[in-house]
Write a protein that holds these residues in place. Structure first.
Motif, PDB file in Angstrom:
ATOM      1  N   VAL A  96      13.705  -3.583   1.101  1.00 47.62           N
ATOM      2  CA  VAL A  96      12.769  -4.047   2.121  1.00 47.62           C
ATOM      3  C   VAL A  96      13.269  -5.373   2.664  1.00 47.62           C
ATOM      4  N   GLN A  97      12.954  -5.653   3.904  1.00 46.07           N
ATOM      5  CA  GLN A  97      13.351  -6.916   4.521  1.00 46.07           C
ATOM      6  C   GLN A  97      12.420  -8.043   4.078  1.00 46.07           C
ATOM      7  N   PRO A  98      12.907  -9.266   4.106  1.00 44.48           N
ATOM      8  CA  PRO A  98      12.031 -10.400   3.788  1.00 44.48           C
ATOM      9  C   PRO A  98      10.779 -10.386   4.655  1.00 44.48           C
ATOM     10  N   GLY A  99       9.652 -10.670   4.020  1.00 43.27           N
ATOM     11  CA  GLY A  99       8.372 -10.622   4.705  1.00 43.27           C
ATOM     12  C   GLY A  99       7.693  -9.267   4.658  1.00 43.27           C
ATOM     13  N   GLY A 100       8.415  -8.266   4.174  1.00 37.20           N
ATOM     14  CA  GLY A 100       7.868  -6.918   4.107  1.00 37.20           C
ATOM     15  C   GLY A 100       7.010  -6.686   2.876  1.00 37.20           C
ATOM     16  N   SER A 101       6.582  -5.432   2.728  1.00 41.11           N
ATOM     17  CA  SER A 101       5.690  -5.049   1.637  1.00 41.11           C
ATOM     18  C   SER A 101       6.195  -3.796   0.936  1.00 41.11           C
ATOM     19  N   LEU A 102       5.851  -3.702  -0.333  1.00 35.49           N
ATOM     20  CA  LEU A 102       6.099  -2.503  -1.128  1.00 35.49           C
ATOM     21  C   LEU A 102       4.929  -2.331  -2.084  1.00 35.49           C
ATOM     22  N   ARG A 103       4.701  -1.086  -2.498  1.00 35.49           N
ATOM     23  CA  ARG A 103       3.676  -0.805  -3.499  1.00 35.49           C
ATOM     24  C   ARG A 103       4.297  -0.007  -4.624  1.00 35.49           C
ATOM     25  N   LEU A 104       4.220  -0.554  -5.821  1.00 33.80           N
ATOM     26  CA  LEU A 104       4.722   0.132  -7.004  1.00 33.80           C
ATOM     27  C   LEU A 104       3.573   0.842  -7.719  1.00 33.80           C
ATOM     28  N   SER A 105       3.911   1.977  -8.326  1.00 36.78           N
ATOM     29  CA  SER A 105       2.944   2.719  -9.129  1.00 36.78           C
ATOM     30  C   SER A 105       3.558   3.036 -10.487  1.00 36.78           C
ATOM     31  N   CYS A 106       2.712   3.112 -11.490  1.00 42.01           N
ATOM     32  CA  CYS A 106       3.152   3.493 -12.834  1.00 42.01           C
ATOM     33  C   CYS A 106       2.060   4.346 -13.455  1.00 42.01           C
ATOM     34  N   ALA A 107       2.391   5.600 -13.719  1.00 44.20           N
ATOM     35  CA  ALA A 107       1.425   6.539 -14.289  1.00 44.20           C
ATOM     36  C   ALA A 107       1.760   6.819 -15.748  1.00 44.20           C
ATOM     37  N   ALA A 108       0.764   6.699 -16.597  1.00 46.16           N
ATOM     38  CA  ALA A 108       0.923   6.981 -18.019  1.00 46.16           C
ATOM     39  C   ALA A 108       0.402   8.378 -18.327  1.00 46.16           C
ATOM     40  N   SER A 109       1.126   9.083 -19.176  1.00 49.71           N
ATOM     41  CA  SER A 109       0.691  10.417 -19.565  1.00 49.71           C
ATOM     42  C   SER A 109       1.131  10.691 -20.992  1.00 49.71           C
TER      43      SER A 109
END
Length: 121
Positions: A12-25
């Motif tokens: 991602v470029q500076p100033g951008g956004s990301l969303r991380l996910s972590c699913a437990a099973s």
């Protein structure tokens, strides 16, 4: 067995956004704290954010005001919304979950495989 599956990393470029996910099973009785840590090349792993089962949050100083941790207890998933990303946020991000397994009287700590986040123009 317990599995943690992370997703959402990338470039991602500076100033951008990301969303991380972590699913437990897997074989899980209950989940206590969930969190995210990161490790940049040549540096130690550091706290990004944690969230208790009751929703209380804690953030590392470098991400306060830019990152938001949340969780969906029904889905056994923790999220990390990352906004206003900076090049210094570049690292491998690891999910961490503290949980109880059926038939085991002590809590166990599990780590995800890590997902790369690169902030660069």
């Amino acid at each position: 067995q317990v599995q943690l599956v992370e997703s959402g990393g990338g470039l991602v470029q500076p100033g951008g956004s990301l969303r991380l996910s972590c699913a437990a099973s897997g074989s899980i009785l209950s989940i206590n704290d969930m969190g995210w840590y990161r490790q940049a090349p040549g540096k130690e792993r550091e706290l990004v954010a944690t969230i208790t089962s009751g929703g209380r949050t804690k953030y590392g100083d470098s991400v306060k005001g830019r990152f938001t941790i949340s969780r969906d207890n029904a889905k056994r998933t923790v999220y990390l919304q990352m906004n206003s990303l900076k090049p210094e946020d570049t690292a491998v991000y690891y999910c961490n979950v503290d949980l109880l397994r059926p038939g085991v009287s002590w809590r166990s700590d599990y780590w995800g495989q890590g997902t790369q986040v690169t902030v660069s123009s």
